[in-house]
Scaffold this motif. Structure first.
Motif: not given
Length: 523
Positions: A311-313, A346-350, A377-382
């Motif tokens: 909820e915070r993120t 989701v990554r911002k949650m930690g 996850i970085d590879r997926i973003e790339a």
């Protein structure tokens, strides 16, 4: 920190499964295992004795009856007793009727007081809507003042530091002047960072007591390193006798020590654990909830903390738009751009390992989670960033030549691009089904699923369909051969579907191969 304790408790409960009722021998064996588990976790001996006595008395009493099986009964009792020794209910900060509220931090050197001052200030500013000010009253430790100034800047909170420190200045005078500064500039909370020592000594206690008398704090928080084991209880008792404190803050909960301090301090000192610091970032700071911590220790997860963190993120408006896309046209409006935005949220949650660790039963995948590589996850973003807007909007157009170009642009293999696209379609299908209330595809017994009819009617329908299948065969020999091959059966009650590692033999739960690979458990 509680992995070993969780494993030992799980083993103790496993021995009770399949038993019709609890005998005295079962209770003795289980409490002996629990005692060993607690002692190995460095829980103070008086706490262990009291805990075991309470569990033994309740397990042998009249309350152990009803619909729960023996393992569930004992887990329920252990959970409730764990909550008790962790402090019972969640305790909130006492705020002064007339600002500023003064919070004094005390503890040994190296416990993490200075960093925790910044974490607490940031939490107060962002979630409690307060205007905190940090006070640099640790003038002994080299560069302690500079460290607090850096932490304050990162937290977006002002720091009152009239003295350079490094042995120069009077901390009591600084604390006294800080109160005038806070009143004149109308800060609502003052957090005083005090000096520590490598061990408890008379000079440390006198200085802390003098600062306490000078500022009359509303809360004195004792900061303790959760990794120091039995010494945590001894040190806490010394501070309680010498200075006094109102609550405890556990730092370094992300360490790999045995964690007995968390299970001992509240019970021994009568002061509750109020906050927990579980990482190096300023965001790694949580209110301590005894019931949620007990749930984590017993491997039941911490869904409430996960929801609060989400909820915070997450942006509520963006989440509503995404949900609307998934509900329309079978989710076909949900694009790779939306998928990327969700993943980044989701990554911002930690760390994902921490998020997965809050889910019930996560201890079953402990090895996979430990081997999980966040760089995946970085590879997926790339890969997604290497696609054109048209490709992200409609992945169906990504043919062989486009996949080769995307792989080259993202520094990955063509197989990686293909796998991502395939997983995206599967994930979209699943999320669309869940968003529209149809349940998870392939999960028998879920609403809207084939063969998921309610009660006996559904069972009869399934039998009738099975009979029809036996009577008729295709005229095509190839199709007839396929029809003769065994088809996957729906799992029995309590058995996992085949897609999730279940099968006819009711084998142990296993992650799907794709998820194993993603978590580093496969090749």
């Amino acid at each position: 920190m509680f992995d070993t304790l969780s494993d030992r408790l799980s083993t103790a409960f496993k021995n009770l499964r399949g038993k019709g009722k609890l005998t005295d021998a079962d209770i003795d064996a289980t409490t002996r295992e629990i005692r060993i588990a607690l002692l190995e976790a460095d829980v103070a001996l008086p706490v262990v004795r009291e805990f075991i006595a309470a569990v033994r008395e309740r397990a042998g009493g009249a309350e152990v009856r009803g619909g729960l099986n023996p393992a569930q009964q004992v887990i329920k009792i252990v959970n409730e007793e764990l909550v008790k020794i962790l402090g019972g209910e969640t305790r909130e900060l006492r705020m002064a009727k007339r600002p500023p509220t003064v919070i004094m931090l005390a503890g040994l050197q190296g416990a993490g007081k200075t960093t925790l001052a910044g974490k607490l200030a940031k939490w107060l500013r962002e979630t409690q809507h307060q205007t905190p000010m940090l006070v640099a009253a640790d003038l002994q430790r080299p560069n302690a003042v500079t460290q607090l100034q850096v932490v304050g800047e990162r937290a977006g909170v002002p720091v009152y530091a009239p003295e350079p420190g490094n042995g120069v200045g009077d901390p009591v005078d600084v604390a006294r002047k800080a109160m005038d500064e806070a009143r004149s500039k109308q800060y609502s909370v003052v957090i005083v960072d005090t000096a520590g020592r490598l061990g408890v000594d008379e000079e440390l206690m006198k200085q802390a007591a003098d600062i306490r008398d000078a500022v009359s704090p509303d809360e004195i928080l004792f900061v303790v390193d959760a990794m120091i084991g039995q010494d945590a209880v001894t040190t806490a008792q010394a501070f309680l006798d010498g200075v006094g404190f109102d609550g405890v803050v556990l730092s370094k909960l992300d360490g790999d020590a045995r964690g007995g301090a968390a299970l001992s301090i509240a019970q021994v000192t009568g002061r509750q654990v109020m906050f927990a610091s579980n990482g190096e970032k300023l965001e790694d700071f949580d209110v301590f909830h005894p019931d949620r911590m007990a749930s984590r220790i017993l491997g039941m997860g911490d869904v409430m903390s996960l929801i609060e963190q989400a909820e915070r993120t997450f942006d509520a408006e963006q989440a509503a738009k995404t949900a609307a896309k998934l509900q329309k046209k079978g989710g076909k409006d949900f694009t790779l751009d939306d998928f990327l935005a969700q993943m980044q949220s989701v990554r911002k949650m930690g760390p994902l390992t921490k998020i997965f660790g809050m889910l019930p039963g996560a201890n079953q995948f402990k090895d996979q989670l430990e081997n999980f590589d966040e760089r995946e996850i970085d590879r997926i973003e790339a890969v997604i960033h290497s696609m054109t807007p048209a490709e992200r909007n409609d992945p169906n157009i990504i043919n062989g030549s486009r996949r080769a170009r995307i792989a080259k642009g993202s520094g990955t293999e063509v197989a990686t691009v293909s796998g991502l696209v395939e997983r995206f379609f599967e994930a979209r299908k699943m999320m669309a089904a869940m968003a529209s209330g149809k349940g998870i595809p392939g999960m028998p017994g879920m609403p809207g699923m084939p063969g998921a009819g309610a009660g006996a009617g559904g069972a009869r329908k399934a039998k009738q369909q099975a009979k029809k299948g036996k009577k008729r065969g295709s005229g095509n020999p190839a199709k007839r051969a396929n029809q003769g091959s065994p088809q996957p059966q729906a799992p029995q009650p309590g058995q996992l579907p085949a897609a999730f590692g279940g099968g006819q033999d009711g084998g142990d739960f296993e992650l799907p191969d794709d998820l194993k690979k993603m978590l580093g458990g496969g090749k």
